[in-house]
Structures are given as structure tokens and as C-alpha cells.
Enzyme design. Structure first.
Site, short mmCIF file in Angstrom:
data_model
loop_
_atom_site.label_atom_id
_atom_site.label_comp_id
_atom_site.label_asym_id
_atom_site.label_seq_id
_atom_site.Cartn_x
_atom_site.Cartn_y
_atom_site.Cartn_z
N SER A 210 80.90 58.20 39.09
CA SER A 210 81.44 57.03 39.81
C SER A 210 82.59 56.40 39.01
O SER A 210 83.55 55.90 39.60
CB SER A 210 80.34 56.02 40.11
OG SER A 210 79.92 55.35 38.95
N HIS B 186 80.33 53.03 27.31
CA HIS B 186 78.88 53.00 27.09
C HIS B 186 78.31 51.77 27.79
O HIS B 186 78.87 50.68 27.70
CB HIS B 186 78.59 52.94 25.58
CG HIS B 186 77.12 53.06 25.29
ND1 HIS B 186 76.46 54.26 25.34
CD2 HIS B 186 76.19 52.12 25.01
CE1 HIS B 186 75.18 54.06 25.07
NE2 HIS B 186 74.98 52.77 24.88
N GLU C 8 81.84 48.21 34.61
CA GLU C 8 82.50 49.48 34.25
C GLU C 8 83.64 49.79 35.21
O GLU C 8 84.75 50.12 34.78
CB GLU C 8 81.48 50.62 34.28
CG GLU C 8 80.45 50.50 33.18
CD GLU C 8 79.58 51.75 33.01
OE1 GLU C 8 79.18 52.03 31.88
OE2 GLU C 8 79.31 52.44 34.01
C1 GAR Z 1 77.93 55.15 32.91
O1 GAR Z 1 77.11 54.01 33.03
C2 GAR Z 1 78.37 55.32 31.47
O2 GAR Z 1 78.55 54.11 30.80
C3 GAR Z 1 77.20 56.08 30.90
O3 GAR Z 1 76.88 57.02 31.89
C4 GAR Z 1 77.11 56.43 33.16
C5 GAR Z 1 77.85 57.43 34.02
O4 GAR Z 1 77.92 56.99 35.35
N1 GAR Z 1 77.54 56.70 29.65
C6 GAR Z 1 76.70 56.75 28.62
O5 GAR Z 1 75.57 56.32 28.69
C7 GAR Z 1 77.27 57.37 27.35
N2 GAR Z 1 76.38 57.20 26.25
P1 GAR Z 1 78.90 57.66 36.39
O6 GAR Z 1 78.64 59.18 36.33
O7 GAR Z 1 78.50 57.12 37.72
O8 GAR Z 1 80.30 57.32 36.01
#
Ligand code: GAR
Length: 192
Positions: free
Chosen positions: A14, A105, A175
């Protein structure tokens, strides 16, 4: 000239989606490739929807060859954006892109970071500790999980009634709002 962005993601993507959308409308940069270690990652479909090429690699290719560095260099990639990418970045890639690989993160590092701290695991730990606030950290990447100089942090309050879904929602809002803009501000600072 537009700066060239590569996104690495392992899952849904996302954040990758928001960055791809943002740079359709803002012209400081363009996403030129999406890379994943997971052939089933939904991010690959998202890239396809934007007609952005993608590349799937395995451990052998990532950790024991220079293929990925060569691919990025051939595409003249300027910045590498990790968006839910769950593998450590190997030394050859760190050396090829010093201070040009960034990660997001879903917590206020240095709390709630490190191996195994990703996605819901982070939010569950935050809730279990009855934290009153949480947030996001965008940082340069080094050879360890969730370390490297901070570029940006944003915070949000956790209400007593917030459950996992609500915390996740609040974090995702932060984010999606900040990551594309932080990428853009870094691109603006890069010399062409
Ligand atoms: C996000 O919340 C990102 O911050 C996290 O994975 C998610 C991915 O969501 N990353 C970590 O935890 C790294 N340690 P997405 O696939 O929907 O972008």
C-alpha cells in the site's frame, strides 16, 4: 531531469502504491521498477496496474550475485525505497547506494524495531505495553534491521479504546501521507 526511484516490497504494497500514485502527479521523480523477494506479493499486481516493470528475486540472486545492483545501475536508479521489505539489504547494494536507501518503520524507533518487528507484530507489542502514543520512522538503511540515521518521525495518540485495527489504521494514514513527501524532499536535495 526526473530522479529515478526503485521500490522494494515484500507484501501488499500500500505504501508502494501511494508512492507510485504521488509520482504520477509530482514530477521530481518517477518509479522505474518494483522489486520483490515474494512472487505472490500483491505489490507486483499494483506495479502492473501502473505499467511499472517488476523483478522478483530469490536469496541466491540477492545475497550471492551483483545482479540486483547491476539492474538498478542499468536503470540509472537514484534512490532505493523500501516499503514493507522484510530482508536485510546486502553489502554490495549498501555500497552502491550510500545514503540513498531508505526504509519506513511503523513505530517510533529505536523502540519496537529489530528482527521480527514488522507489521502487526509491532502494533501488538505497542498495545501490550499500554503506550499512549506511537508513530512512524523513516530512516536511512544500514546493515541491521531498522537502524540508520532518522530522516523523519510522525506521532499519533493511542486512545484507551483503540484496538489493533485502529492503531494499524492510524499508522497507515501517517505512512501514506508522509512517505511520498519524504522521498520527494530527498530527491530535491540530490544533485543531478
Ligand atoms: C508498513 O507498515 C511498513 O512500515 C512496515 O510494513 C508495512 C508494509 O505495508 N515495515 C516494517 O515493519 C519494516 N520493519 P504495505 O505493504 O501495505 O506498504
Amino acid at each position: 531531469m526526473k530522479k529515478r526511484i526503485a521500490i522494494f516490497a515484500s507484501g501488499s504494497g500500500s505504501n508502494a502504491q501511494k508512492i507510485m500514485e504521488y509520482f504520477k502527479r509530482h514530477h521530481e521523480g518517477e518509479v522505474v521498477i518494483v522489486l520483490s523477494n515474494n512472487p505472490d506479493a500483491y505489490v507486483l499486481q499494483r506495479a502492473d496496474n501502473f505499467e511499472i516493470p517488476s523483478h522478483v528475486f530469490d536469496r541466491q540472486e540477492f545475497y550471492h550475485t551483483d545482479n540486483i545492483v547491476n539492474l538498478l545501475k542499468n536503470l540509472q536508479v537514484d534512490i532505493v525505497v523500501l516499503a514493507g521489505f522484510l530482508w536485510l539489504v546486502p553489502d554490495n547494494l549498501l555500497k552502491a547506494y550510500p545514503n540513498k536507501i531508505i526504509n519506513i518503520h511503523p513505530a517510533l524507533l529505536p523502540k519496537y524495531g529489530g528482527k521480527g518487528m514488522y507489521g502487526d507484530h509491532v502494533h501488538k507489542a505497542v498495545l501490550a505495553n499500554n503506550e499512549e502514543e506511537t508513530g512512524i520512522t523513516i530512516h536511512f538503511v544500514n546493515e541491521n534491521f531498522d537502524e540508520g540515521e532518522f530522516i523523519h518521525q510522525s506521532r499519533c495518540k493511542i486512545d484507551k479504546t483503540d484496538d489493533l485495527e485502529m492503531v494499524k489504521f492510524k499508522i497507515q494514514q501517517l505512512e501514506h501521507t508522509h512517505y511520498p513527501k519524504v522521498v520527494e524532499s530527498l530527491l530535491k536535495k540530490m544533485k543531478s
